[in-house]
Structure formats: C-alpha cells, structure tokens
Enzyme design. Structure first.
Site, PDB file in Angstrom:
ATOM      1  N   THR A 355      -3.228  52.707  55.885  1.00 56.18           N
ATOM      2  CA  THR A 355      -2.734  52.419  54.540  1.00 56.18           C
ATOM      3  C   THR A 355      -2.897  51.281  53.953  1.00 56.18           C
ATOM      4  OG1 THR A 355      -0.174  52.973  54.461  1.00 56.18           O
ATOM      5  CG2 THR A 355      -2.105  54.591  54.278  1.00 56.18           C
ATOM      6  N   ASP A 356      -2.687  51.148  53.066  1.00 51.42           N
ATOM      7  CA  ASP A 356      -2.098  49.478  52.545  1.00 51.42           C
ATOM      8  C   ASP A 356      -0.470  48.974  51.465  1.00 51.42           C
ATOM      9  OD1 ASP A 356      -5.131  48.582  52.755  1.00 51.42           O
ATOM     10  OD2 ASP A 356      -5.303  50.151  50.769  1.00 51.42           O
ATOM     11  N   SER A 381       3.704  46.622  49.453  1.00 46.20           N
ATOM     12  CA  SER A 381       2.857  46.645  49.182  1.00 46.20           C
ATOM     13  C   SER A 381       1.697  45.811  49.339  1.00 46.20           C
ATOM     14  CB  SER A 381       1.591  46.817  47.402  1.00 46.20           C
ATOM     15  OG  SER A 381       0.897  46.843  46.801  1.00 46.20           O
ATOM     16  N   ARG A 382       1.188  45.913  50.526  1.00 45.90           N
ATOM     17  CA  ARG A 382       0.327  44.752  50.938  1.00 45.90           C
ATOM     18  C   ARG A 382      -1.466  44.736  49.582  1.00 45.90           C
ATOM     19  NH1 ARG A 382       0.171  48.468  55.417  1.00 45.90           N
ATOM     20  NH2 ARG A 382       2.516  48.005  56.273  1.00 45.90           N
ATOM     21  N   VAL A 383      -1.272  44.565  48.539  1.00 43.20           N
ATOM     22  CA  VAL A 383      -1.655  44.840  47.802  1.00 43.20           C
ATOM     23  C   VAL A 383      -1.453  43.538  46.659  1.00 43.20           C
ATOM     24  CG1 VAL A 383      -3.534  45.013  46.169  1.00 43.20           C
ATOM     25  CG2 VAL A 383      -3.429  46.064  46.906  1.00 43.20           C
TER      26      VAL A 383
END
Length: 527
Positions: A355-356, A381-383
C-alpha cells in the site's frame, strides 16, 4: 409449457452440443468431493480461473433446464496431471460423485452497471436485498490485469474522509491505496464508513461511487452498516458486496476481487470510485483454508506461498488513470486486523509493503477515549500533501510536529510536577489540539469546516478555553461561522484555498465570536 418454446430450446441445446473449435463445451464428471472442493475428470482443456457448471441431476431433461433457475457454479483453481480441482461457489451438499460438470470456457465474471448503485449483492453479483435482479450493462472478469504505468498519472486529487486527524496529517488521494490497520474494536470500520458518509459533504458531481466489501463479517454488523448508510442517504452512491461469515470460503476469497471489478467499471467511464475491503485478514484466512483443501504446500503460518501475490494483484488495481484513459480513479481502503498490536506478523507486513501508507489505530489510545485512535507516529501517507487542498496545507502544516512534540513531553510529565512555563504551555496546547482532533462516530466534517476549526487551533485561539469545553467551543464556533460567515465557508469549499483576505476575515470572525461567547473564554486551567 408452450410446445414451440420447448422445441426451440431443444434445437438450441443440440446446437450447443455440436459447436465447433474452441466453442465446444467439454463435459466432465465429479470423481471426489469434500469440504467444498470437487475433483473433476474429463476437463482437459479447462483454464485456471474458469467457471464450470455442476448439473444438479445425472439426467437433465429439457424441462429441468427450463424450470431450474438456480445454477451451481464452480471455479477451477488447480490444474493437475489427471484431474482439475474446483471450489464450489454455493451449497456444496448439492454436488455428488458422478455428477456431470460442464466447462463454460469463460473466466469467472460479475455483471456490472449503473443499476448496481444502492444495491447489496453477493460476490457473484446475485441480489441479496430482495429487490430482484438488476440490469447489467457489462460483464467484468473477477480477476483482471492492473493498468500499467503508462496508463496512470500521479495522485493529485484529495479524497476527503471527513476525519480531521486524517485529512490534516494523513491525506488520502483519489487512486491511492491506504491501509487501515489495528486490533479488534479500535474503530477501523468506523473510519471507512465515515469516509463514505462524508461524501455527502462533497458536491454531487465530485462524489465517488463507494463500494463496501464485507468479508467474513456477521450479518448483523453488515445490516447495521447498511441501515446507517440508508438513514444518512449515502446508499444513493454506495454498493455493498456481502460475503458474510456464513458463506463458503470461496466466496469470501472472491469478494474483494468482485468489489474491485465493480469499481473498475466506473473508473473506466472516467469516474471516481472508492472500494473498502473489510477486511483482508479474513480473506487471507479463507484463501488459506481453500489452499490447504486443494493440497497446496503450506508456508509461513500455514499460508500458501502466493498469499502476497493474492493481495498485490488485488491492490494494484487501484489507480488514477491518465487523461487519455479518461482520468477515472479507483481508491482502495483495505482493512487489516492485527493481534495484540503486532504489525510485524505475516499478513500485516505483506499489505503494508503493497500500500501507499497506513492509518494505524492504537488500542491504548482507544481505551483512553481518543477516537479515532490514530497513532500519528506509526501512520503515514506516501502520497502526502499532493493529495491535499491548498487551504488544508496552509492550516495543517504544523499539526504533526506539534503533536509529536506533545507526545514526547507528555511521557516526561508523568515523572515531573515542576515544569517551566514554556513546557507547560506546549503541553496544554497539545492537549487542546488532541481534543480538537477527537471526533464522534458517524459525524464527518466537511473539508471547509475542518479548515476553519484547525485554523483556530493552530493559531492559538483555544489558549483561553478550558480543556473540558473545547468540544463545546468547536460546536459553537462552527455554528457561528455557518450563520454569520457562510459565504466564507462556501468560498473555501469552492476555491479550496485560504487567501490572505479569507484569513483576515476568519480572524475577525473569531474576535467577534469571542465577544458574543464570553462564557467559553475563562481563565485557562493552568491554576
């Protein structure tokens, strides 16, 4: 029955039997059956993931085919030297040794379409809400290859959850895969359902189609969720795929793939969709059971070796498509249940790596009454800010740092009573900020309302509000803004930015509020 109809059906069946080339339907028979798995001989041309049909009697007449409305399907999962093994998608007690099995030549698919919205269906697309069949516009395969890198674009549009702690610190974008992880009864499903409810706060044209996939849940829990969604009016844009704890393991294993296929239908139309898998731990257990019955070699914790591939090929289907592909998106919120907070066990580490980012819910925080019980240190959150509006970026930039410093100081407070003024002030600010981020279940905040209240918290407007009255202040302040400065809220909602003019108007609104609500601003609880 009309003789003409029977004659017509006879001709169709005869034509069906002599069809040429690849269209020829092979017929085999069940050699052994047990625990929902059938061993079938005679289907030498069967494909992996193919649908097969079990005949319910050894001698099927035309009249039986006309009157029989229930078809019993199987799914081929093992291709062996002499036999194929198929899991039975339905009541296994109907299948007996010697029973004929027809190969369809088709990969397992689900009927999808606009008429699915507001419905409750099984993983095979069968209606479960008593409202009869729906009109399918297409058949989408349950298993489908994910879009490649060239067909995607970077995630840049926010998906607001309505939860202040998430939208400010762990933003989710449309097309992202964000894991919700934690022990039992820590509020994982609540976050997912609040996200669906919050779409009511979005403009109608911006609302994603929400798909809630219940895997191995109690029927009563799913019924309660559906009732809450109906009461709020959220079923107008929601689809529920239900594979309850009472359904066969094969259907629990297929349910998330069915949800992804439904979401992809809307994504392919250039629309946004959100799919929630509640939860993938139960899907993994179901798949483990099927794999052991299919005599596949067990690996770590008895899970089969391809359990990582199971989840990766599911979650890779979430995407934000390029403009050339229509610009649609499929956002995935998988849920994973941990045991005693152990995020290092097999399934959690697998899904975390796919997941991101993850939203980690802490049992100790939940027991202290902090809801949602989000552990800011372990959540990410990698976004990042790419999925935040300009307004939220401006007001929420300092929150994570403030909370991290507060948590560190909080540990020392337990051992020291003599604190300097600066440290005590920082701790009190942290306590108020924590109180602001605490939220009631089923009451998501619109994005513009979050911006207003976080602005007040970050700029020190709560310094003279007693900790016990922070929630009261928040409610009163939002009501005041709604009544006297609604144009400001609408501007933030439309422009998604907080310019200097709006900041100044917000400060003036607070000063006016302070004059009209003096009872909320007492001497701080430093004494």
């Amino acid at each position: 029955m009309d003789d003409v109809l029977i004659e017509k059906l006879k001709k169709e069946i005869e034509t069906f039997a002599v069809r040429k080339d690849s269209e020829v339907q092979k017929i085999g028979h069940v050699v052994r059956v047990g625990d929902g798995v059938a061993e079938i001989d005679g289907l030498s041309s069967a494909k992996m993931g193919e649908m097969v049909i079990f005949e319910k009697t050894n001698s099927v007449t035309v009249e039986d085919l006309i009157t029989d409305t229930e078809i019993l399907y199987g799914l081929v999962l093992n291709l062996e030297e002499e036999y194929v093994r198929a899991v039975i998608l339905g009541s296994a007690h109907h299948v007996m040794e010697g029973m004929k099995v027809k190969s369809t030549g088709k990969i397992l698919s689900i009927p999808v379409g606009e008429s699915l919205i507001g419905r409750i269906v099984s993983p095979l697309g069968e209606p479960l809400d008593g409202r009869g069949v729906y009109n399918a516009e297409a058949q989408y395969p349950i298993e489908r290859e994910a879009y490649g890198v060239i067909d995607r674009q970077s995630v840049n549009t926010p998906l607001h959850t309505g939860i202040k702690a998430i939208d400010s610190m762990i933003p989710i974008g449309r097309g992202q895969r964000e894991l919700i992880i934690g022990d039992r009864f820590t509020g994982k499903t609540t976050i997912a359902i609040d996200t669906i409810l919050n779409q009511l706060n979005e403009r109608k044209e911006d609302r994603p189609i929400c798909i809630y996939v219940a895997i191995g849940q109690k029927e009563s829990k799913t019924a309660r969720i559906v009732a809450d969604l109906k009461e709020a009016g959220a079923m107008e844009y929601t689809i529920v795929v239900n594979a309850s704890a009472a359904t066969p393991a094969a259907l629990q294993f297929l349910a998330p793939f069915a949800g992804a296929s439904i979401g992809e239908y809307f994504m392919d139309q250039g629309r946004d969709a959100l799919v929630i898998y509640d939860d993938l731990s139960k899907q993994a257990v179901a798949y483990r059971g099927i794999s052991l019955l299919l005599r596949r070699p067990p690996g770590r914790e008895a899970y089969p070796g391809d359990i990582f591939y199971l989840h990766s090929r599911l979650l890779e289907r979430a995407a934000k498509l390029s403009a050339q592909r229509g610009g649609g998106s499929l956002t995935a919120l998988p849920i994973i249940e941990t045991q005693e907070g152990d995020v290092s066990s097999y399934i959690p580490t697998n899904v975390i790596s796919i997941t991101d980012g993850q939203i980690y819910l802490d049992t100790s925080l939940f027991n202290r009454g902090l809801k949602p019980a989000i552990n800011v240190g372990l959540s990410v959150s990698r976004v990042g800010s790419a999925a935040q509006t300009k307004a939220m970026k401006k007001v929420a930039g300092k929150i994570r740092l403030e909370l991290a410093q507060f948590r560190e100081l909080e540990a020392f407070v337990q051992f020291s009573q003599d604190l300097d003024i600066e440290t005590r002030k920082r701790i009190e600010n942290g306590e108020r900020l924590t109180e602001v981020l605490t939220q009631t279940k089923g009451k998501p905040y619109g994005f513009e309302r979050q911006v207003v209240i976080i602005f007040a918290a970050i700029h020190g407007y709560l310094a003279d509000v007693l900790l016990s009255r922070v929630v009261e202040f928040e409610s009163a302040f939002l009501t005041y803004i709604d009544t006297h400065h609604n144009d400001l809220l609408q501007h933030i909602k439309k422009e998604r930015d907080l310019a200097e003019k709006q900041e100044e108007e917000l400060r003036n609104a607070f000063e006016q509020f302070k004059l009209t609500h003096k009872e909320l601003f007492l001497q701080s609880n430093r004494a």
